[in-house]
Scaffold this active site. Structure first.
Site, PDB file in Angstrom:
ATOM      1  CE  LYS A  13      -2.570   0.207   3.662  1.00 51.36           C
ATOM      2  NZ  LYS A  13      -2.207   1.435   4.384  1.00 51.36           N
ATOM      3  NE  ARG A  87      -5.163   0.196   9.964  1.00 49.45           N
ATOM      4  CZ  ARG A  87      -4.060   0.842   9.591  1.00 49.45           C
ATOM      5  NH1 ARG A  87      -4.104   1.915   8.873  1.00 49.45           N
ATOM      6  NH2 ARG A  87      -2.883   0.395   9.964  1.00 49.45           N
ATOM      7  NE  ARG A 126       7.085  -3.563   6.188  1.00 51.14           N
ATOM      8  CZ  ARG A 126       5.857  -3.039   6.078  1.00 51.14           C
ATOM      9  NH1 ARG A 126       5.431  -2.582   4.925  1.00 51.14           N
ATOM     10  NH2 ARG A 126       5.040  -2.976   7.110  1.00 51.14           N
TER      11      ARG A 126
HETATM   12  P1  AMP Z   1       0.018   2.035   8.970  1.00 55.02           P
HETATM   13  O1  AMP Z   1       1.244   2.848   8.728  1.00 55.02           O
HETATM   14  O2  AMP Z   1      -1.175   2.546   8.203  1.00 55.02           O
HETATM   15  O3  AMP Z   1       0.242   0.563   8.795  1.00 55.02           O
HETATM   16  O4  AMP Z   1      -0.367   2.248  10.511  1.00 55.02           O
HETATM   17  C1  AMP Z   1       0.531   1.886  11.555  1.00 55.02           C
HETATM   18  C2  AMP Z   1      -0.216   1.816  12.871  1.00 55.02           C
HETATM   19  O5  AMP Z   1      -0.808   3.095  13.169  1.00 55.02           O
HETATM   20  C3  AMP Z   1      -1.391   0.840  12.899  1.00 55.02           C
HETATM   21  O6  AMP Z   1      -0.976  -0.488  13.168  1.00 55.02           O
HETATM   22  C4  AMP Z   1      -2.227   1.417  14.041  1.00 55.02           C
HETATM   23  O7  AMP Z   1      -1.653   1.137  15.307  1.00 55.02           O
HETATM   24  C5  AMP Z   1      -2.080   2.930  13.803  1.00 55.02           C
HETATM   25  N1  AMP Z   1      -3.114   3.448  12.886  1.00 55.02           N
HETATM   26  C6  AMP Z   1      -2.934   3.916  11.620  1.00 55.02           C
HETATM   27  N2  AMP Z   1      -4.088   4.331  11.084  1.00 55.02           N
HETATM   28  C7  AMP Z   1      -5.044   4.127  12.027  1.00 55.02           C
HETATM   29  C8  AMP Z   1      -6.444   4.337  12.066  1.00 55.02           C
HETATM   30  N3  AMP Z   1      -7.113   4.829  11.018  1.00 55.02           N
HETATM   31  N4  AMP Z   1      -7.103   4.007  13.213  1.00 55.02           N
HETATM   32  C9  AMP Z   1      -6.441   3.504  14.274  1.00 55.02           C
HETATM   33  N5  AMP Z   1      -5.122   3.270  14.297  1.00 55.02           N
HETATM   34  C10 AMP Z   1      -4.410   3.568  13.185  1.00 55.02           C
END
Ligand code: AMP
Length: 188
Positions: A13, A87, A126
């Site tokens: 992504k 999410r 990764r």
């Molecule tokens: P990502 O970089 O999108 O994989 O997000 C990394 C981490 O940030 C996730 O595993 C969650 O702990 C937190 N996170 C990111 N986006 C959200 C969201 N929309 N709602 C809640 N937690 C989030």
């Protein structure tokens, strides 16, 4: 254009979002990046880190204000790419409410799908290469489970609205990007 990008951890992504914001010249609204940017030494940053580091979702009272504040900024008035948000179905409903009030509708929801076993091996690889705190075996499993139980239902929410574009993420990144662009063109 208003685009939501949904895909499990390890689907690629991040790579595709970077390419897309460059190609479409729209702001990139990544809640993961914004949460990670919170100063880890601050009280708020400590709370945020306590969720990220174990692969759990941060609570809505932390996430929603970050999103609405960003959406109020000038560059986000004509569209943006939502990455990692919404999410949960609850976040999707709150986003719907926010957008309806402004007479905006999501143009397309890109769903980047990859089989679970491929995701796991990609994430483990990764983890070896990078030093992301949330890329250890335990956290990876937690993030995949959170995706399966809390984020996958968001897709049904958007399928009901009829604007999901399915993208096969189990191909070389260039091919994935071509599929995204041709899918978006077909929608125009
Ligand atoms: P990502 O970089 O999108 O994989 O997000 C990394 C981490 O940030 C996730 O595993 C969650 O702990 C937190 N996170 C990111 N986006 C959200 C969201 N929309 N709602 C809640 N937690 C989030």
């Amino acid at each position: 254009m208003w685009i939501v990008f949904i895909g499990p951890p390890g689907a690629g992504k991040g790579t595709q979002c970077s390419r897309l914001v460059e190609a479409l010249r729209i702001p990139h609204l990544s809640t993961g990046d914004m949460l990670r940017d919170t100063n880890r030494d601050s009280a708020l940053g400590k709370v945020v880190a306590s969720y990220i580091d174990v692969g759990r979702l941060a609570p809505d009272y932390l996430v929603m204000p970050i999103v609405t504040k960003r959406l109020a900024e000038r560059d986000c008035q004509l569209g943006c790419l939502f990455d990692g948000f919404p999410r949960t179905v609850h976040q999707a409903e709150q986003l719907d409410e926010f957008l309806v009030e402004r007479e905006i509708r999501i143009d397309v929801v890109l769903h980047l799908h990859v089989a679970a076993d491929v995701l796991l091996s990609r994430l483990l690889k990764r983890a070896e290469l990078q030093n992301r705190k949330d890329d250890n075996q335990e956290t990876i499993s937690a993030r995949l489970e959170v995706y399966r139980t809390q984020t996958a239902p968001v897709l049904q929410h958007y399928h009901d609205q009829g604007n999901v574009l399915e993208i096969d993420g189990d191909q070389p990144a260039d091919r994935v990007f071509e599929d995204i662009l041709s899918g978006l063109n077909r929608r125009k």
